[in-house]
Design a protein around this motif. Structure first.
Motif, PDB file in Angstrom:
ATOM      1  N   PHE A 156       0.824  -1.190   0.000  1.00  0.00           N
ATOM      2  CA  PHE A 156       0.000   0.000   0.000  1.00  0.00           C
ATOM      3  C   PHE A 156       0.869   1.256   0.000  1.00  0.00           C
ATOM      4  O   PHE A 156       1.994   1.256   0.519  1.00  0.00           O
ATOM      5  CB  PHE A 156      -0.905   0.042   1.233  1.00  0.00           C
ATOM      6  N   ALA A 157       0.328   2.325  -0.564  1.00  0.00           N
ATOM      7  CA  ALA A 157       0.931   3.645  -0.412  1.00  0.00           C
ATOM      8  C   ALA A 157       0.792   4.069   1.058  1.00  0.00           C
ATOM      9  O   ALA A 157       0.080   3.424   1.829  1.00  0.00           O
ATOM     10  CB  ALA A 157       0.221   4.635  -1.338  1.00  0.00           C
ATOM     11  N   PRO A 158       1.462   5.142   1.470  1.00  0.00           N
ATOM     12  CA  PRO A 158       1.337   5.589   2.870  1.00  0.00           C
ATOM     13  C   PRO A 158      -0.120   5.850   3.244  1.00  0.00           C
ATOM     14  O   PRO A 158      -0.942   6.208   2.396  1.00  0.00           O
ATOM     15  CB  PRO A 158       2.154   6.889   2.890  1.00  0.00           C
ATOM     16  N   PRO A 159      -0.471   5.672   4.513  1.00  0.00           N
ATOM     17  CA  PRO A 159      -1.855   5.874   4.956  1.00  0.00           C
ATOM     18  C   PRO A 159      -2.379   7.263   4.616  1.00  0.00           C
ATOM     19  O   PRO A 159      -1.633   8.251   4.642  1.00  0.00           O
ATOM     20  CB  PRO A 159      -1.770   5.674   6.479  1.00  0.00           C
ATOM     21  N   ALA A 166      -5.007  13.608  -1.847  1.00  0.00           N
ATOM     22  CA  ALA A 166      -6.189  12.771  -2.105  1.00  0.00           C
ATOM     23  C   ALA A 166      -5.868  11.763  -3.192  1.00  0.00           C
ATOM     24  O   ALA A 166      -6.235  11.910  -4.355  1.00  0.00           O
ATOM     25  CB  ALA A 166      -7.376  13.643  -2.491  1.00  0.00           C
ATOM     26  N   ARG A 167      -5.152  10.716  -2.785  1.00  0.00           N
ATOM     27  CA  ARG A 167      -4.750   9.628  -3.681  1.00  0.00           C
ATOM     28  C   ARG A 167      -5.138   8.331  -2.979  1.00  0.00           C
ATOM     29  O   ARG A 167      -4.550   7.978  -1.951  1.00  0.00           O
ATOM     30  CB  ARG A 167      -3.240   9.660  -3.941  1.00  0.00           C
ATOM     31  N   PHE A 168      -6.093   7.606  -3.533  1.00  0.00           N
ATOM     32  CA  PHE A 168      -6.546   6.382  -2.887  1.00  0.00           C
ATOM     33  C   PHE A 168      -7.314   5.512  -3.874  1.00  0.00           C
ATOM     34  O   PHE A 168      -7.587   5.930  -5.009  1.00  0.00           O
ATOM     35  CB  PHE A 168      -7.409   6.705  -1.658  1.00  0.00           C
ATOM     36  N   ALA A 169      -7.626   4.314  -3.431  1.00  0.00           N
ATOM     37  CA  ALA A 169      -8.362   3.374  -4.282  1.00  0.00           C
ATOM     38  C   ALA A 169      -9.374   2.611  -3.439  1.00  0.00           C
ATOM     39  O   ALA A 169      -9.200   2.438  -2.234  1.00  0.00           O
ATOM     40  CB  ALA A 169      -7.408   2.402  -4.972  1.00  0.00           C
TER      41      ALA A 169
END
Length: 201
Positions: A156-159, A166-169
């Motif tokens: 995972f990318a950092p929490p 705002a980068r998430f999936a």
């Protein structure tokens, strides 16, 4: 417009522009921001994945255009199949853009890469907004758009938290253990810098 992205577990991100204004329980975010637009997603919100094979997938692989499907098929091409193609900068740039889109469809928000030698690929990645993280050497295992392929655990990318980019999936699974088992093709949405860059239809 401020948007709240919420998952099936009741966790949510309030996104304001390119940043996460707040991360927390959906009920709290709704109470704090009653006029926000709300997107409710099936599954779980995650920080998004880091694909360890960025160089191999974007600079050493050709992702066919859908219009080439009859001739080349739809799967990424490497090795002799790639060598047989007449590749120029325009074709490499277009391939990299399609490769990035395929990564986004697997919940990837960043790729681990060496230095891109091809300027067209480098420019395509930079313009896409996909994150790039440094790496040393080539990672083990066969390159795959799915970071969980071959039994890998994925990274995972950092929490994501208040103030984060705002980068998430979002993955349509009940929990992280199911994500490892079912893989990144369960992705239903990917967000980069507050923009919804992939949504499963």
């Amino acid at each position: 417009m401020l948007t709240i992205h919420a998952d099936s577990r009741g966790w949510a991100f309030a996104v304001d522009g390119a940043r996460i204004a707040e991360a927390g329980p959906l009920e709290k975010l709704l109470a704090d921001r009653p006029r926000a637009r709300v997107r409710r997603w099936p599954g779980i919100l995650t920080p998004g994945l880091v694909n360890p094979h960025g160089t191999e997938l974007l600079e050493e692989t050709y992702h066919p255009d859908p219009r080439e499907a009859d001739e080349l098929g739809t799967e990424p091409l490497t090795g002799d199949a790639l060598t047989a193609l007449a590749m120029d900068d325009a074709r490499w740039g277009a391939s990299a853009r399609r490769g990035v889109q395929r990564m986004l469809a697997h919940g990837t928000v960043a790729a681990a890469c060496g230095s891109f030698r091809n300027r067209a690929v480098r420019d395509a990645v930079r313009r896409s907004g996909l994150g790039v993280v440094d790496r040393i050497g080539r990672p083990p295992g066969a390159p795959s758009l799915d970071p969980y392929a071959g039994g890998r655990q994925g990274e995972f990318a950092p929490p994501r938290e208040s103030g984060s980019a705002a980068r998430f999936a979002v993955f349509d699974v009940p929990d992280e253990a199911a994500l490892v088992e079912r893989g990144a093709a369960t992705c239903v949405a990917t967000v980069l810098e507050g923009r919804l860059v992939y949504r499963r239809r």
